[in-house]
Write a protein that holds these residues in place. Sequence first.
Motif, mmCIF file in Angstrom:
data_model
loop_
_atom_site.group_PDB
_atom_site.id
_atom_site.type_symbol
_atom_site.label_atom_id
_atom_site.label_comp_id
_atom_site.label_asym_id
_atom_site.label_seq_id
_atom_site.Cartn_x
_atom_site.Cartn_y
_atom_site.Cartn_z
ATOM 1 N N LEU B 57 0.962 -1.167 0.021
ATOM 2 C CA LEU B 57 0.149 0.062 0.091
ATOM 3 C C LEU B 57 0.742 1.152 -0.184
ATOM 4 N N ARG B 58 1.536 1.507 0.976
ATOM 5 C CA ARG B 58 2.445 2.427 1.256
ATOM 6 C C ARG B 58 3.520 2.306 2.372
ATOM 7 N N ASN B 65 -0.478 0.783 11.731
ATOM 8 C CA ASN B 65 -1.639 0.432 12.109
ATOM 9 C C ASN B 65 -1.786 -0.714 13.097
ATOM 10 N N GLU B 94 3.619 8.154 8.838
ATOM 11 C CA GLU B 94 2.427 7.417 8.994
ATOM 12 C C GLU B 94 1.409 7.487 10.228
ATOM 13 N N GLY B 100 4.647 15.563 7.669
ATOM 14 C CA GLY B 100 4.881 15.407 6.349
ATOM 15 C C GLY B 100 4.815 13.913 6.169
ATOM 16 N N ALA B 101 5.544 13.719 4.830
ATOM 17 C CA ALA B 101 5.516 12.254 4.246
ATOM 18 C C ALA B 101 6.900 12.050 3.326
ATOM 19 N N ILE B 103 7.885 10.278 0.091
ATOM 20 C CA ILE B 103 7.367 9.656 -1.452
ATOM 21 C C ILE B 103 8.671 9.103 -2.303
ATOM 22 N N ARG B 104 8.353 8.817 -3.315
ATOM 23 C CA ARG B 104 9.315 7.973 -4.170
ATOM 24 C C ARG B 104 10.274 9.022 -4.450
ATOM 25 N N ARG B 106 12.892 10.970 -6.365
ATOM 26 C CA ARG B 106 12.900 12.061 -7.703
ATOM 27 C C ARG B 106 13.296 11.023 -9.034
ATOM 28 N N LEU B 108 12.991 7.988 -9.171
ATOM 29 C CA LEU B 108 12.412 6.753 -9.296
ATOM 30 C C LEU B 108 13.326 5.400 -9.120
ATOM 31 N N VAL B 148 8.379 15.123 1.766
ATOM 32 C CA VAL B 148 7.513 16.390 1.272
ATOM 33 C C VAL B 148 6.544 16.829 2.537
#
Lengths: 80, 225
Positions: B57-58, B65, B94, B100-101, B103-104, B106, B108, B148
């Motif tokens: 998922l991420r 969770n 999370e 913030g978070a 992500i992938r 830059r 890739l 980010v």
Amino acid sequence: MKAKVYVTLKKSIADPQGTAIKGMLNKIGFSRVEDVRIGKLIELDLGNVEKENAEAQLTEMCEKLLANTVIEEYRFELEK
Amino acid sequence: MKFGIIVFPGSNCDIDCYYALKIELNQEVEYIWHDTENIDDFDCIILPGGFSYGDYLRCGAAAANTRIMESVKEHAQKGKLVIGICNGFQVLTEVGLLPGALIRNRNLKFICDTSVVKIENIDSPFTNQLKKGEIINLPIAHGEGNYVADEDTLKKLKENEQILFTYQGNPNGSILDIAGICNEKRNVLGMMPHPERACEALLGNIDGKAIFESIIVFLQGGESK
């Protein structure tokens, strides 16, 4: 009841994967494509639930797990 | 003083953390399996790197969770220390213990390299044995390390001096070159580089040791440098 959840990156978040795919599409002849954004489609079977209950459940699922609302947006569709 | 390393299915830097703390720094340390509820005995909780729950998922979403993360939140609320390294950093964003978070990257790509890290702030339990502006080398190994956050969050991070580590020569596209941040209370740290992989001289780099030494000094109630 079945549902589809769409999770996409917020407009303000750069999508390097989408940018790469846009470049590829342009390269293989689809030169007019201006933007590509990649998201996720999640298909769920919610079992036997009422529509309102299903919507409430889906919202909670998205907020808790399926989407990270810091960077993502979500929407869902219910199917009979 | 006791360190606890949480082991999720898919964690893979847990042993490195254990080795660094036990063998190199001679500390009391235990693994904590992810279904444990009571973590009251521990002074510092470490969320190690790896691919918890397969990064499905991420990155970090499933680990965030779990029951144990509720205990980690309580632990943090008490003002006790929490460190998330790499996947651990992703888990901390999370669950909302850090803003913030991630992500992938830059480009890739999964980047496995040595990163050049600048110490931006030494007023924290994690950096008090370093010098402001000091440059250290730390390994990185991640596909999603591109930090980010929205403008308001970035403003707060800067104002409160929560940015502890930045990259020199940004490898992954992180905003403001961010490599590691702490929360406002300064007891929760998240960082993408791996200090635990830079503690053993035989492996050629011990720059990561000062981060663990800072924590030890802090927990002993000692003075910063």
